[in-house]
Write a protein that holds these residues in place. Structure first.
Motif, PDB file in Angstrom:
ATOM      1  N   LEU A 119       0.847  -1.233   0.186  1.00  0.00           N
ATOM      2  CA  LEU A 119      -0.022   0.007  -0.047  1.00  0.00           C
ATOM      3  C   LEU A 119       0.547   1.250   0.095  1.00  0.00           C
ATOM      4  N   ARG A 120       2.233   1.021   0.434  1.00  0.00           N
ATOM      5  CA  ARG A 120       2.942   2.277   0.819  1.00  0.00           C
ATOM      6  C   ARG A 120       2.407   3.210   1.700  1.00  0.00           C
ATOM      7  N   MET A 121       3.108   4.463   1.966  1.00  0.00           N
ATOM      8  CA  MET A 121       2.254   5.406   2.963  1.00  0.00           C
ATOM      9  C   MET A 121       1.534   6.406   2.614  1.00  0.00           C
ATOM     10  N   LEU A 122       0.941   6.973   3.344  1.00  0.00           N
ATOM     11  CA  LEU A 122       0.137   8.273   2.921  1.00  0.00           C
ATOM     12  C   LEU A 122       1.309   9.472   2.577  1.00  0.00           C
ATOM     13  N   ALA A 123       0.856  10.165   1.544  1.00  0.00           N
ATOM     14  CA  ALA A 123       1.686  11.147   1.182  1.00  0.00           C
ATOM     15  C   ALA A 123       2.136  12.303   2.735  1.00  0.00           C
ATOM     16  N   GLY A 124       3.400  12.608   2.956  1.00  0.00           N
ATOM     17  CA  GLY A 124       3.976  13.229   3.921  1.00  0.00           C
ATOM     18  C   GLY A 124       3.870  12.610   5.178  1.00  0.00           C
ATOM     19  N   ILE A 125       3.359  11.300   5.402  1.00  0.00           N
ATOM     20  CA  ILE A 125       3.648  10.402   6.748  1.00  0.00           C
ATOM     21  C   ILE A 125       4.808   9.433   6.264  1.00  0.00           C
ATOM     22  N   ASP A 126       5.922   9.590   7.500  1.00  0.00           N
ATOM     23  CA  ASP A 126       6.971   8.665   6.964  1.00  0.00           C
ATOM     24  C   ASP A 126       6.838   7.327   7.660  1.00  0.00           C
ATOM     25  N   ARG A 127       6.326   7.000   8.852  1.00  0.00           N
ATOM     26  CA  ARG A 127       5.941   5.756   9.235  1.00  0.00           C
ATOM     27  C   ARG A 127       4.564   5.300   9.629  1.00  0.00           C
ATOM     28  N   PRO A 128       4.178   4.226   9.604  1.00  0.00           N
ATOM     29  CA  PRO A 128       2.873   3.678  10.081  1.00  0.00           C
ATOM     30  C   PRO A 128       3.115   3.456  11.643  1.00  0.00           C
ATOM     31  N   ALA A 129       1.933   3.624  12.296  1.00  0.00           N
ATOM     32  CA  ALA A 129       2.020   3.435  13.779  1.00  0.00           C
ATOM     33  C   ALA A 129       0.859   2.432  13.964  1.00  0.00           C
ATOM     34  N   ILE A 130       1.070   1.485  15.066  1.00  0.00           N
ATOM     35  CA  ILE A 130      -0.303   0.627  15.569  1.00  0.00           C
ATOM     36  C   ILE A 130      -0.920   1.402  16.595  1.00  0.00           C
ATOM     37  N   LEU A 131      -2.189   1.847  16.494  1.00  0.00           N
ATOM     38  CA  LEU A 131      -2.947   2.468  17.365  1.00  0.00           C
ATOM     39  C   LEU A 131      -3.895   1.684  18.062  1.00  0.00           C
ATOM     40  N   VAL A 132      -4.590   1.691  19.501  1.00  0.00           N
ATOM     41  CA  VAL A 132      -5.495   1.035  19.689  1.00  0.00           C
ATOM     42  C   VAL A 132      -6.106   1.762  20.894  1.00  0.00           C
ATOM     43  N   ALA A 133      -7.440   1.771  21.002  1.00  0.00           N
ATOM     44  CA  ALA A 133      -8.418   2.419  21.903  1.00  0.00           C
ATOM     45  C   ALA A 133      -8.526   1.693  22.955  1.00  0.00           C
ATOM     46  N   LEU A 134      -7.914   2.345  24.008  1.00  0.00           N
ATOM     47  CA  LEU A 134      -7.904   1.822  25.456  1.00  0.00           C
ATOM     48  C   LEU A 134      -9.123   2.111  26.336  1.00  0.00           C
ATOM     49  N   PRO A 135      -9.717   1.156  27.025  1.00  0.00           N
ATOM     50  CA  PRO A 135     -10.766   1.695  27.857  1.00  0.00           C
ATOM     51  C   PRO A 135     -10.137   2.562  29.019  1.00  0.00           C
ATOM     52  N   THR A 136     -10.812   3.566  29.478  1.00  0.00           N
ATOM     53  CA  THR A 136     -10.535   4.348  30.775  1.00  0.00           C
ATOM     54  C   THR A 136     -11.539   4.726  31.533  1.00  0.00           C
ATOM     55  N   MET A 137     -11.261   5.586  32.660  1.00  0.00           N
ATOM     56  CA  MET A 137     -12.473   5.821  33.443  1.00  0.00           C
ATOM     57  C   MET A 137     -13.638   6.662  32.662  1.00  0.00           C
ATOM     58  N   GLN A 138     -13.148   7.333  31.558  1.00  0.00           N
ATOM     59  CA  GLN A 138     -14.084   8.238  30.891  1.00  0.00           C
ATOM     60  C   GLN A 138     -13.846   8.089  29.434  1.00  0.00           C
ATOM     61  N   GLY A 139     -14.516   6.765  28.996  1.00  0.00           N
ATOM     62  CA  GLY A 139     -14.671   6.404  27.647  1.00  0.00           C
ATOM     63  C   GLY A 139     -13.040   5.754  27.097  1.00  0.00           C
ATOM     64  N   ALA A 140     -12.485   6.511  26.242  1.00  0.00           N
ATOM     65  CA  ALA A 140     -11.482   5.448  25.446  1.00  0.00           C
ATOM     66  C   ALA A 140     -10.333   6.382  25.264  1.00  0.00           C
ATOM     67  N   CYS A 141      -8.990   5.930  25.425  1.00  0.00           N
ATOM     68  CA  CYS A 141      -8.064   6.939  25.102  1.00  0.00           C
ATOM     69  C   CYS A 141      -7.351   6.068  23.835  1.00  0.00           C
ATOM     70  N   TYR A 142      -6.792   7.039  23.014  1.00  0.00           N
ATOM     71  CA  TYR A 142      -6.226   6.493  21.601  1.00  0.00           C
ATOM     72  C   TYR A 142      -4.730   6.402  21.838  1.00  0.00           C
ATOM     73  N   MET A 143      -4.179   5.371  21.878  1.00  0.00           N
ATOM     74  CA  MET A 143      -2.609   5.291  22.073  1.00  0.00           C
ATOM     75  C   MET A 143      -1.875   4.877  20.793  1.00  0.00           C
ATOM     76  N   LEU A 144      -0.724   5.446  20.452  1.00  0.00           N
ATOM     77  CA  LEU A 144       0.154   4.952  19.499  1.00  0.00           C
ATOM     78  C   LEU A 144       1.310   5.792  19.640  1.00  0.00           C
ATOM     79  N   ASP A 145       2.583   4.986  19.225  1.00  0.00           N
ATOM     80  CA  ASP A 145       2.610   3.904  18.557  1.00  0.00           C
ATOM     81  C   ASP A 145       2.743   2.478  19.515  1.00  0.00           C
ATOM     82  N   LEU A 146       1.980   1.428  19.382  1.00  0.00           N
ATOM     83  CA  LEU A 146       2.372   0.256  20.071  1.00  0.00           C
ATOM     84  C   LEU A 146       3.039  -0.889  19.666  1.00  0.00           C
TER      85      LEU A 146
END
Length: 335
Positions: A119-146
């Motif tokens: 697929l290659r990378m999006l224009a201007g983006i150098d590296r892909p990252a792994i993102l996960v939505a973590l459950p927290t006390m108030q909804g979700a927190c989106y954390m990357l790179d994992l």
């Protein structure tokens, strides 16, 4: 424009084999009329798992694959010797436009390497990252790179913040608050890369709030937490291990005698609610964000609920125009 959202599913990856992926896929077809699926894998195996749940229809297609990427295959082995694998063909369906996203529970390193190559990378983006939505006390927190990038530059971390901000926004978070994972909140804390990234983020137009410590992630101190892949992977596995430890300790405690057993039964609705809230299958699906195509990594041990969550996540990112929004925000920042 087609009214359907087409997802390619690597039906051969994952610890539970083809059955969980196929059954979850068929269940998703029943609940989402706009969904169309391409199940990629050994045709006979996939078809055998349709069972009593239904026959092939106009909204599901089987795409035969001769090979499977195993969990033991290195990324280089998968790229060189598994060009007819279900994983590779699923990603290639995204590149050709036959599918708008793909979902796989296979080897994470191989999936990331295949995504970058095909697929290659999006224009201007150098590296892909792994993102996960973590459950927290108030909804979700989106954390990357994992786990995708052990070593990052300050610019990479800035790009991760942009991508995380967009994913939080398409999930209903208005003006997402962003923080950098660090070993303290003080301005003087952190290695040189994190310090430099702090400067870049502070000068950006993002809603950046400085550093956050790992013990504050679940307190929802930020909507998006940014880190390098080495730090993020260790943090994630520590969190997962801690949750498992607490759960096993509670189970052990409630089995020490008749009184604690009775107390455990009385507390069961509360304990079940917590267990359900923390069930990884209900939060399944890691986005390989930054690729020029939507790729979702389902957990290797995903059951049918986990597979459905991963397919649902892929649909949402297609429908919300994830990559177009990332390109738009990054272009505005770079201008």
């Amino acid at each position: 424009m087609s009214k359907f959202v087409t997802i390619a599913v690597d039906a051969m990856g994952g610890d539970l084999g083809s059955a969980a992926a196929v059954r979850a896929s068929l269940e998703m077809l029943r609940s989402r009329d706009e969904l169309r699926l391409i199940l990629v894998g050994d045709a006979d195996t996939v078809r055998a798992n349709f069972g009593r749940l239904g026959k092939e229809s106009a909204r599901v297609e089987i795409h035969h694959a001769d090979q499977i990427v195993s969990m033991e295959d290195t990324p280089s082995e998968a790229l060189r010797h598994k060009k007819r694998s279900s994983m590779r063909l699923a990603v290639e369906l995204v590149r050709s436009g036959e599918a708008q996203a793909c979902v796989s529970a296979g080897n994470t390193g191989a999936l990331m390497a295949t995504g970058r190559l095909v697929l290659r990378m999006l224009a201007g983006i150098d590296r892909p990252a792994i993102l996960v939505a973590l459950p927290t006390m108030q909804g979700a927190c989106y954390m990357l790179d994992l786990g995708a990038n052990s070593v990052c530059t300050p610019t990479h971390l800035l790009q991760f913040a942009v991508m995380g901000s967009v994913i939080a926004a398409i999930n209903g978070v208005e003006n997402p608050a962003i923080r950098l994972l660090n070993n303290g909140e003080e301005e003087i804390k952190g290695i040189e890369t994190v310090q430099a990234a702090n400067v870049l983020l502070s000068e950006s137009h993002l809603n950046y709030h400085g550093f956050v410590e790992p013990n504050d992630v679940f307190k929802h101190r930020a909507d998006v937490v940014v880190c390098d892949g080495f730090t993020g992977n260790i943090a994630l596995k520590t969190m997962e291990g801690s949750a498992e430890f607490v759960y096993r300790q509670m189970r052990s405690y409630f089995q020490t005698g008749w009184f604690t057993r009775a107390y455990g039964l009385a507390c069961w609705p509360f304990l079940y609610a917590i267990k359900k809230r923390l069930d990884p299958n209900r939060h399944n699906g890691a986005t390989l964000v930054g690729l020029n195509g939507i790729v979702i990594k389902s957990h290797g041990s995903s059951n049918e609920i986990g597979w459905q969550q991963a397919i649902h996540l892929a649909m949402r990112e297609v429908e919300k125009g994830l990559n177009e929004r990332i390109q738009g925000l990054w272009s505005n920042m770079a201008a």
